[in-house]
Design a protein around this motif. Structure first.
Motif, PDB file in Angstrom:
ATOM      1  N   LEU A 207       0.841  -1.204   0.000  1.00 19.48           N
ATOM      2  CA  LEU A 207       0.000   0.000   0.000  1.00 19.48           C
ATOM      3  C   LEU A 207       0.871   1.246   0.000  1.00 19.48           C
ATOM      4  O   LEU A 207       2.016   1.206   0.437  1.00 19.48           O
ATOM      5  N   ILE A 208       0.294   2.343  -0.475  1.00 20.37           N
ATOM      6  CA  ILE A 208       1.049   3.597  -0.517  1.00 20.37           C
ATOM      7  C   ILE A 208       0.451   4.686   0.359  1.00 20.37           C
ATOM      8  O   ILE A 208       1.000   5.789   0.416  1.00 20.37           O
ATOM      9  N   HIS A 209      -0.664   4.389   1.046  1.00 17.28           N
ATOM     10  CA  HIS A 209      -1.301   5.409   1.881  1.00 17.28           C
ATOM     11  C   HIS A 209      -2.012   4.726   3.042  1.00 17.28           C
ATOM     12  O   HIS A 209      -2.630   3.668   2.861  1.00 17.28           O
ATOM     13  N   PRO A 210      -1.940   5.317   4.257  1.00 18.59           N
ATOM     14  CA  PRO A 210      -2.623   4.709   5.405  1.00 18.59           C
ATOM     15  C   PRO A 210      -4.117   4.515   5.182  1.00 18.59           C
ATOM     16  O   PRO A 210      -4.718   3.606   5.772  1.00 18.59           O
ATOM     17  N   GLY A 211      -4.713   5.349   4.333  1.00 19.11           N
ATOM     18  CA  GLY A 211      -6.143   5.229   4.064  1.00 19.11           C
ATOM     19  C   GLY A 211      -6.515   3.945   3.343  1.00 19.11           C
ATOM     20  O   GLY A 211      -7.695   3.593   3.274  1.00 19.11           O
ATOM     21  N   GLN A 212      -5.520   3.228   2.807  1.00 18.82           N
ATOM     22  CA  GLN A 212      -5.795   1.977   2.106  1.00 18.82           C
ATOM     23  C   GLN A 212      -5.748   0.760   3.025  1.00 18.82           C
ATOM     24  O   GLN A 212      -6.140  -0.342   2.620  1.00 18.82           O
ATOM     25  N   VAL A 213      -5.292   0.942   4.249  1.00 15.50           N
ATOM     26  CA  VAL A 213      -5.061  -0.201   5.133  1.00 15.50           C
ATOM     27  C   VAL A 213      -6.355  -0.926   5.486  1.00 15.50           C
ATOM     28  O   VAL A 213      -6.432  -2.163   5.430  1.00 15.50           O
ATOM     29  N   GLU A 214      -7.384  -0.175   5.845  1.00 21.49           N
ATOM     30  CA  GLU A 214      -8.636  -0.800   6.280  1.00 21.49           C
ATOM     31  C   GLU A 214      -9.219  -1.688   5.182  1.00 21.49           C
ATOM     32  O   GLU A 214      -9.647  -2.816   5.444  1.00 21.49           O
ATOM     33  N   GLY A 215      -9.230  -1.188   3.952  1.00 22.97           N
ATOM     34  CA  GLY A 215      -9.787  -1.962   2.845  1.00 22.97           C
ATOM     35  C   GLY A 215      -8.996  -3.223   2.570  1.00 22.97           C
ATOM     36  O   GLY A 215      -9.563  -4.290   2.305  1.00 22.97           O
ATOM     37  N   ALA A 216      -7.670  -3.116   2.628  1.00 22.27           N
ATOM     38  CA  ALA A 216      -6.826  -4.298   2.399  1.00 22.27           C
ATOM     39  C   ALA A 216      -7.006  -5.319   3.512  1.00 22.27           C
ATOM     40  O   ALA A 216      -7.093  -6.527   3.258  1.00 22.27           O
ATOM     41  N   ASN A 217      -7.067  -4.841   4.749  1.00 24.22           N
ATOM     42  CA  ASN A 217      -7.265  -5.755   5.872  1.00 24.22           C
ATOM     43  C   ASN A 217      -8.571  -6.536   5.720  1.00 24.22           C
ATOM     44  O   ASN A 217      -8.624  -7.742   5.949  1.00 24.22           O
ATOM     45  N   ALA A 218      -9.628  -5.829   5.326  1.00 27.00           N
ATOM     46  CA  ALA A 218     -10.925  -6.488   5.166  1.00 27.00           C
ATOM     47  C   ALA A 218     -10.900  -7.500   4.031  1.00 27.00           C
ATOM     48  O   ALA A 218     -11.470  -8.594   4.137  1.00 27.00           O
ATOM     49  N   ALA A 219     -10.229  -7.149   2.945  1.00 27.37           N
ATOM     50  CA  ALA A 219     -10.207  -8.027   1.772  1.00 27.37           C
ATOM     51  C   ALA A 219      -9.432  -9.308   2.020  1.00 27.37           C
ATOM     52  O   ALA A 219      -9.819 -10.381   1.542  1.00 27.37           O
ATOM     53  N   PHE A 220      -8.339  -9.215   2.765  1.00 26.42           N
ATOM     54  CA  PHE A 220      -7.463 -10.373   2.928  1.00 26.42           C
ATOM     55  C   PHE A 220      -7.731 -11.168   4.203  1.00 26.42           C
ATOM     56  O   PHE A 220      -7.179 -12.252   4.378  1.00 26.42           O
ATOM     57  N   ALA A 221      -8.582 -10.650   5.084  1.00 28.56           N
ATOM     58  CA  ALA A 221      -8.934 -11.392   6.296  1.00 28.56           C
ATOM     59  C   ALA A 221     -10.129 -12.297   6.015  1.00 28.56           C
ATOM     60  O   ALA A 221     -11.050 -11.914   5.287  1.00 28.56           O
ATOM     61  N   PRO A 222     -10.137 -13.521   6.554  1.00 31.04           N
ATOM     62  CA  PRO A 222     -11.311 -14.387   6.395  1.00 31.04           C
ATOM     63  C   PRO A 222     -12.546 -13.750   7.040  1.00 31.04           C
ATOM     64  O   PRO A 222     -12.458 -13.163   8.123  1.00 31.04           O
ATOM     65  N   SER A 223     -13.674 -13.851   6.376  1.00 32.76           N
ATOM     66  CA  SER A 223     -14.923 -13.324   6.929  1.00 32.76           C
ATOM     67  C   SER A 223     -15.382 -14.197   8.099  1.00 32.76           C
ATOM     68  O   SER A 223     -14.914 -15.338   8.272  1.00 32.76           O
ATOM     69  N   GLU A 224     -16.319 -13.667   8.890  1.00 34.40           N
ATOM     70  CA  GLU A 224     -16.854 -14.448  10.006  1.00 34.40           C
ATOM     71  C   GLU A 224     -17.498 -15.737   9.492  1.00 34.40           C
ATOM     72  O   GLU A 224     -17.372 -16.797  10.112  1.00 34.40           O
ATOM     73  N   GLN A 225     -18.171 -15.637   8.336  1.00 33.49           N
ATOM     74  CA  GLN A 225     -18.807 -16.811   7.757  1.00 33.49           C
ATOM     75  C   GLN A 225     -17.768 -17.848   7.336  1.00 33.49           C
ATOM     76  O   GLN A 225     -17.941 -19.050   7.548  1.00 33.49           O
ATOM     77  N   ALA A 226     -16.657 -17.351   6.746  1.00 32.63           N
ATOM     78  CA  ALA A 226     -15.604 -18.272   6.314  1.00 32.63           C
ATOM     79  C   ALA A 226     -14.980 -18.985   7.514  1.00 32.63           C
ATOM     80  O   ALA A 226     -14.668 -20.184   7.437  1.00 32.63           O
ATOM     81  N   VAL A 227     -14.791 -18.264   8.611  1.00 34.25           N
ATOM     82  CA  VAL A 227     -14.222 -18.866   9.820  1.00 34.25           C
ATOM     83  C   VAL A 227     -15.177 -19.907  10.393  1.00 34.25           C
ATOM     84  O   VAL A 227     -14.768 -21.021  10.774  1.00 34.25           O
ATOM     85  N   GLU A 228     -16.465 -19.566  10.435  1.00 31.45           N
ATOM     86  CA  GLU A 228     -17.467 -20.510  10.950  1.00 31.45           C
ATOM     87  C   GLU A 228     -17.525 -21.770  10.084  1.00 31.45           C
ATOM     88  O   GLU A 228     -17.580 -22.890  10.596  1.00 31.45           O
ATOM     89  N   ASP A 229     -17.503 -21.576   8.759  1.00 34.61           N
ATOM     90  CA  ASP A 229     -17.539 -22.721   7.845  1.00 34.61           C
ATOM     91  C   ASP A 229     -16.301 -23.599   8.020  1.00 34.61           C
ATOM     92  O   ASP A 229     -16.397 -24.833   7.974  1.00 34.61           O
ATOM     93  N   ALA A 230     -15.142 -22.954   8.196  1.00 33.77           N
ATOM     94  CA  ALA A 230     -13.895 -23.715   8.363  1.00 33.77           C
ATOM     95  C   ALA A 230     -13.950 -24.573   9.621  1.00 33.77           C
ATOM     96  O   ALA A 230     -13.563 -25.760   9.600  1.00 33.77           O
TER      97      ALA A 230
END
Length: 275
Positions: A207-230
């Motif tokens: 990333l090149i700006h702190p404002g991009q961190v939240e979006g990247a974190n959300a995209a690359f982290a497993p969702s609650e549904q994915a964790v439950e399914d796993a």
């Protein structure tokens, strides 16, 4: 983060990111490079960045600053030294030898930026050149430039190159990080690129700006549904072992599905530990 910017180095202590690349290369003007080198090394050795993985990006091979950067970074002992435009296995071996000769501690690995046609064509040889190579970092801007391609939504001109680097990284067992998204105001485009990177199989995004961190974190982290399914899938597999075919939510479960589910949980637990 430009290592020449004292405010940026201070702000980096509070950004909810996994890793920091303290830059001595593109983000630093030539006359500021010696001071930036000193600041980056002091920051990396300070222990003030919590659980974040702190790395230093040195100037490229053949530049007037490269050798001094590499020696100083090795002695500072960051988690990794990031080197731009690594183009061959021989360059990897030379870089590793120089790091070791300069006294780099065992935990300091090499991250190679892959950003030229030569590097893409030699990706597997580069990825397997040294056990001290820990990651590929995709230099998508330079790759587009070198190919005479264009930046377009969906990144079709460089998808074959991205996939080649991913194949090499997976074969070698190293991390592979997606390149940057240039337009910090283009939120939709950035988020689409994050989703694409995750779908392709990248381990994260630079990333090149702190404002991009939240979006990247959300995209690359497993969702609650994915964790439950796993968790449910693993439990179903363990409960059904020895009984023949195992199913979960109507789908047949095999060992490969269990392996993927365990990786999902490992990522989820690693993210939770950072918090």
């Amino acid at each position: 983060m430009p290592a020449s910017n004292e405010r940026a180095l201070e702000k980096a202590k509070t950004i909810p990111c996994d890793a920091l690349i303290l830059d001595l290369e593109d983000a630093v003007a030539p006359d500021a490079k010696p001071a930036a080198r000193e600041a980056a090394c002091a920051a990396a050795a300070s222990g003030e960045y919590g659980r974040r993985t702190v790395t230093i990006r040195v100037n490229g091979i053949g530049t007037e600053w490269h050798d001094a950067d590499l020696e100083a970074a090795a002695q500072a002992g960051p988690a990794a030294v990031v080197v731009p435009k690594v183009g061959s296995a021989d360059e990897v071996r030379t870089l590793v030898a120089k790091l070791e000769a300069a006294g780099a501690p065992d935990h300091t690995v090499l991250w190679a930026m892959v950003e030229t046609p030569r590097a893409i064509l030699g990706a597997l040889a580069i990825a397997t050149a040294s056990e001290r190579l820990g990651a590929f970092v995709m230099g998508t801007n330079d790759l587009v430039k070198e190919l005479y391609a264009e930046h377009v939504p969906g990144r079709a001109p460089i998808l074959p190159s991205l996939h080649t680097a991913l194949l090499a990284g997976r074969a070698a067992g190293i991390a592979v990080l997606d390149g940057v998204h240039n337009d910090v105001k283009d939120t939709d485009g950035f988020l689409a690129e994050c989703r694409q990177g995750r779908e392709l199989g990248f381990d994260g995004k630079t990333l090149i700006h702190p404002g991009q961190v939240e979006g990247a974190n959300a995209a690359f982290a497993p969702s609650e549904q994915a964790v439950e399914d796993a968790r449910g899938l693993i439990q179903a597999f363990e409960d059904g072992q020895g009984s023949g075919v195992v199913t979960h939510n109507g789908r047949m479960v095999e060992q490969l599905h269990v392996d993927s589910a365990r990786r999902t949980l490992a990522i989820h637990e690693a993210i939770a530990a950072l918090g």
